[in-house]
Write a protein that holds these residues in place. Sequence first.
Motif, PDB file in Angstrom:
ATOM      1  N   LEU A   1       7.232 -35.681  45.834  1.00 46.48           N
ATOM      2  CA  LEU A   1       6.741 -36.964  45.343  1.00 46.48           C
ATOM      3  C   LEU A   1       5.221 -36.956  45.277  1.00 46.48           C
ATOM      4  O   LEU A   1       4.557 -36.440  46.177  1.00 46.48           O
TER       5      LEU A   1
ATOM      6  N   ILE B   1      17.620 -45.378  38.001  1.00 46.54           N
ATOM      7  CA  ILE B   1      17.054 -44.033  38.121  1.00 46.54           C
ATOM      8  C   ILE B   1      17.157 -43.650  39.590  1.00 46.54           C
ATOM      9  O   ILE B   1      16.550 -44.292  40.451  1.00 46.54           O
ATOM     10  N   ASP B   2      17.949 -42.627  39.883  1.00 46.73           N
ATOM     11  CA  ASP B   2      18.132 -42.181  41.257  1.00 46.73           C
ATOM     12  C   ASP B   2      17.082 -41.136  41.608  1.00 46.73           C
ATOM     13  O   ASP B   2      16.593 -40.400  40.747  1.00 46.73           O
ATOM     14  N   ASN B   3      16.706 -41.106  42.872  1.00 44.49           N
ATOM     15  CA  ASN B   3      15.786 -40.097  43.374  1.00 44.49           C
ATOM     16  C   ASN B   3      16.209 -39.819  44.808  1.00 44.49           C
ATOM     17  O   ASN B   3      16.148 -40.716  45.657  1.00 44.49           O
ATOM     18  N   SER B   4      16.639 -38.599  45.079  1.00 44.81           N
ATOM     19  CA  SER B   4      17.178 -38.261  46.397  1.00 44.81           C
ATOM     20  C   SER B   4      16.142 -38.376  47.511  1.00 44.81           C
ATOM     21  O   SER B   4      16.494 -38.404  48.688  1.00 44.81           O
ATOM     22  N   GLU B   5      14.865 -38.463  47.166  1.00 47.42           N
ATOM     23  CA  GLU B   5      13.815 -38.559  48.176  1.00 47.42           C
ATOM     24  C   GLU B   5      13.445 -40.011  48.504  1.00 47.42           C
ATOM     25  O   GLU B   5      12.545 -40.254  49.298  1.00 47.42           O
TER      26      GLU B   5
ATOM     27  N   ILE C   1       9.876 -43.184  38.756  1.00 49.08           N
ATOM     28  CA  ILE C   1      10.699 -42.173  39.424  1.00 49.08           C
ATOM     29  C   ILE C   1      11.916 -42.768  40.128  1.00 49.08           C
ATOM     30  O   ILE C   1      12.746 -42.023  40.653  1.00 49.08           O
ATOM     31  N   PHE C   2      12.024 -44.107  40.139  1.00 50.01           N
ATOM     32  CA  PHE C   2      13.142 -44.749  40.816  1.00 50.01           C
ATOM     33  C   PHE C   2      13.293 -46.169  40.283  1.00 50.01           C
ATOM     34  O   PHE C   2      12.296 -46.886  40.138  1.00 50.01           O
TER      35      PHE C   2
ATOM     36  N   ALA D   1      10.536 -43.355  51.788  1.00 53.44           N
ATOM     37  CA  ALA D   1      10.261 -42.200  50.927  1.00 53.44           C
ATOM     38  C   ALA D   1       9.971 -40.970  51.778  1.00 53.44           C
ATOM     39  O   ALA D   1       9.242 -41.043  52.775  1.00 53.44           O
TER      40      ALA D   1
ATOM     41  N   ASP E   1       5.092 -43.088  40.447  1.00 55.68           N
ATOM     42  CA  ASP E   1       4.323 -42.136  41.248  1.00 55.68           C
ATOM     43  C   ASP E   1       2.844 -42.185  40.869  1.00 55.68           C
ATOM     44  O   ASP E   1       2.428 -43.016  40.050  1.00 55.68           O
TER      45      ASP E   1
END
Length: 149
Positions: A62, A17-21, A139-140, A56, A133
Amino acid sequence: SALPRAFRASLEGSSVIDNSEISYRCFVDESSGFVEYHSGSRYLNKHASLKFEIKASTKGRLAFPLKVLLTKTNHGQETPDEERDLEQKPIIKYINKERQNNYDRSVKPFTTISLDEATLYRGLHTMKCEIKDDNNRTIFVDWIGVMIK
């Protein structure tokens, strides 16, 4: 895999699971200091010091605090039977927003935590990073594979 996380997350059946933040990286201590180690990119010697780093962004969406679960799995013939190919108990850390200083209410743009590890047994070893979260939503998720000679 050393392929970009966003690409791996887009593959059918992927658990990534990718999360750009969020940034998840590994560093190895070499004679010149800590150098980034890209997942599965080269063999490392036994007894090398590693640092897994999670960074992060505090400026995005987030929901803090973030709960980080870091889970190691050792593969290879030298790994003791009670550890081989089994996920170890996760190490749990938390990421919170940090203030710039005691006199300023603004927060730092990023918060970083790390986990120190070392190479020990010959083989492929992985460190899974799963982040939830404040609403307990995952979330990642990503893995870094470390090859040890």
